[in-house]
Motif scaffolding. Structure first.
Motif, short mmCIF file in Angstrom:
data_model
loop_
_atom_site.label_atom_id
_atom_site.label_comp_id
_atom_site.label_asym_id
_atom_site.label_seq_id
_atom_site.Cartn_x
_atom_site.Cartn_y
_atom_site.Cartn_z
N ASP A 121 0.67 -1.60 0.07
CA ASP A 121 0.13 0.10 0.29
C ASP A 121 0.93 0.73 -0.09
N TRP A 124 2.44 2.05 -3.36
CA TRP A 124 1.04 2.24 -4.59
C TRP A 124 0.98 3.75 -4.10
N TRP A 127 3.94 5.24 -5.60
CA TRP A 127 3.83 6.10 -7.28
C TRP A 127 3.01 6.85 -7.75
N HIS A 128 2.06 7.00 -7.18
CA HIS A 128 1.42 8.64 -6.68
C HIS A 128 1.64 9.75 -6.45
N ASP A 169 -2.34 -7.29 -5.83
CA ASP A 169 -1.35 -5.81 -5.67
C ASP A 169 -0.54 -5.57 -6.09
N LEU A 173 1.27 -3.45 -9.70
CA LEU A 173 1.91 -1.84 -9.62
C LEU A 173 2.83 -2.18 -9.82
N GLN A 176 1.65 -1.45 -13.78
CA GLN A 176 1.54 0.22 -13.53
C GLN A 176 2.66 0.50 -14.24
N ASN A 213 -6.37 -2.96 -14.16
CA ASN A 213 -5.00 -3.85 -14.75
C ASN A 213 -4.70 -4.19 -16.28
N SER A 295 -5.47 2.71 -5.45
CA SER A 295 -4.39 1.92 -6.32
C SER A 295 -4.51 3.27 -7.98
N SER A 334 -2.90 12.26 -7.04
CA SER A 334 -2.03 11.94 -7.30
C SER A 334 -1.15 12.33 -8.29
#
Length: 411
Positions: A121, A124, A127-128, A169, A173, A176, A213, A295, A334
């Motif tokens: 988590d 994720w 990432w944002h 998850d 990820l 992505q 995804n 996500s 994000s």
């Protein structure tokens, strides 16, 4: 090869393919498509618009410059093609983690699954939350992949179900973070493992997220019909749980609607695209005003951002720019999604012929999310077009932006 300026991309592909002694079947197979698809491209019956597919064709033809196919070289602009399997410095360790784990000896001790899910988590969130999101996340992925596999192999019962969700998850990820830089075979492995883990966990929300995804990968490899089918099937699966499920179940349902909207818009199906966008809009209205899916970042701001994307893909730039004018970009938590909003706005300005505005907002996008611009095909195409056609006074600025994202001056 020295081509006349008026040759189409399809004609260039055919000439280079024949000069290499390659059959249509061979080249199409290397691109993951069928020979009929390639025949239509070469004959001009179908346009090759997908940036990712053009790069794949160029790589299969062993070209080091994509503009040989697109004709951009005559304008002094080239775009390098990475011919090797792993062209990003962070990819080899990820390849090893994904492809080598099943050969390793079984681990001797169990994994703390709740702690693992917390790490996933947090990654994720990373990432944002940073403009260098790929570099930051790719550094952490190999250990996460190995630990997720470890957790599944050393757990049972409900703990194993939780481990499978964490594993799904993790692979989502990975999908992505490695989009457009992973070799196709690795992208498909990640998507398949994310879905398989979610289905083994028998967790509807995890299955829906894995479908979101998988839909991304299908759409970006020009399997639009299959992408639409995957996300609508997943939406049907989770729909019965919307009234009683947690907010995140509605969040992923809404994200699937927006995914379908963009997929349909790229195919020019305006009525259906707006119908799915409106379905996502209704989901957002049913959630707390501050809700954001962890996500997919589905929520009020993302629905509004997608209105811009759908309008641009439908080439209704007036609506796209009107909507964008009323948005507060900072409402989106994000960084990656904010950068992509500005890319969409730039595309809208280009559709209206305003290259000055397009360059300005692409510079904003780059300042917000440098790696989003450098690794997103729509952003690369936009910068390439600006470099070719920016007003004379702005060409140095366009050149600096192009250089910053890896495009090179042929002259």
């Amino acid at each position: 090869m020295d081509f006349p300026d008026d040759l189409s991309t399809g004609q260039r592909i055919r000439l280079i393919r024949e000069s290499r002694g390659m059959t249509r079947e061979v080249l199409a197979g290397m691109c993951g498509r069928g020979p009929d698809w390639l025949k239509k491209i070469e004959n001009g019956d179908r346009h090759l618009r997908s940036h990712a597919l053009i790069l794949r064709v160029a790589a299969a033809l062993q070209l080091t410059d994509m503009s040989v196919l697109t004709g951009g070289a005559r304008d002094g602009v080239t775009q390098p093609v990475h011919i090797g399997r792993l062209h990003h410095p962070a990819m080899p360790p990820i390849w090893d983690a994904v492809m080598g784990h099943r050969l390793a000896a079984p681990p001797a001790h169990p994994m703390d699954v709740p702690a693992l899910q917390t790490r996933v988590d947090r990654t994720w969130h990373l990432w944002h939350s940073t403009g260098q999101n790929r570099t930051a996340v790719l550094r952490l992925l190999p250990a996460l992949i190995r630990d997720a596999e470890h957790a599944v192999r050393t757990s049972s019962g409900e703990t194993r179900r939780a481990a499978l969700v964490a594993q799904s998850d993790t692979y989502r990820l990975m999908g992505q973070a490695t989009a457009y830089i992973a070799p196709p075979e690795l992208a498909w492995v990640a998507a398949d493992r994310a879905m398989a883990a979610a289905q083994s966990a028998d967790e509807p929300a995890a299955i829906a997220a894995a479908a979101w995804n998988l839909g991304n990968i299908l759409r970006e490899t020009s399997y639009a019909d299959e992408a639409f089918q995957v996300v609508t099937d997943a939406a049907s699966l989770i729909h019965p749980h919307l009234e009683t499920g947690p907010d995140d179940w509605r969040g992923i349902y809404g994200a699937l609607q927006l995914h379908a909207a963009v997929t349909l818009a790229r195919d020019g199906r305006a009525g259906d695209a707006w119908r799915h966008w409106e379905a996502g809009d209704q989901v957002a209205k049913s959630l707390p005003a501050t809700y954001v899916h962890p996500s997919t970042v589905f929520g009020r701001a993302n629905v509004d951002f997608h209105e811009v994307s759908v309008a641009v893909d439908l080439r209704t730039a007036r609506r796209a720019l009107s909507v964008a004018d009323a948005l507060d970009p900072d409402a989106m938590p994000s960084v990656e999604r904010r950068a992509r909003l500005w890319v969409e706005v730039a595309r809208g300005h280009l559709q209206r012929g305003d290259r000055t505005a397009a360059l300005h907002v692409m510079q904003i996008a780059h300042r917000i999310g440098a790696e989003t611009v450098a690794y997103t095909p729509s952003a690369l195409s936009t910068v390439t077009e600006l470099w070719r056609s920016a007003p004379r006074a702005l060409r140095p600025d366009a050149a600096r932006l192009a250089e910053a994202i890896g495009l090179q001056d042929a002259g």
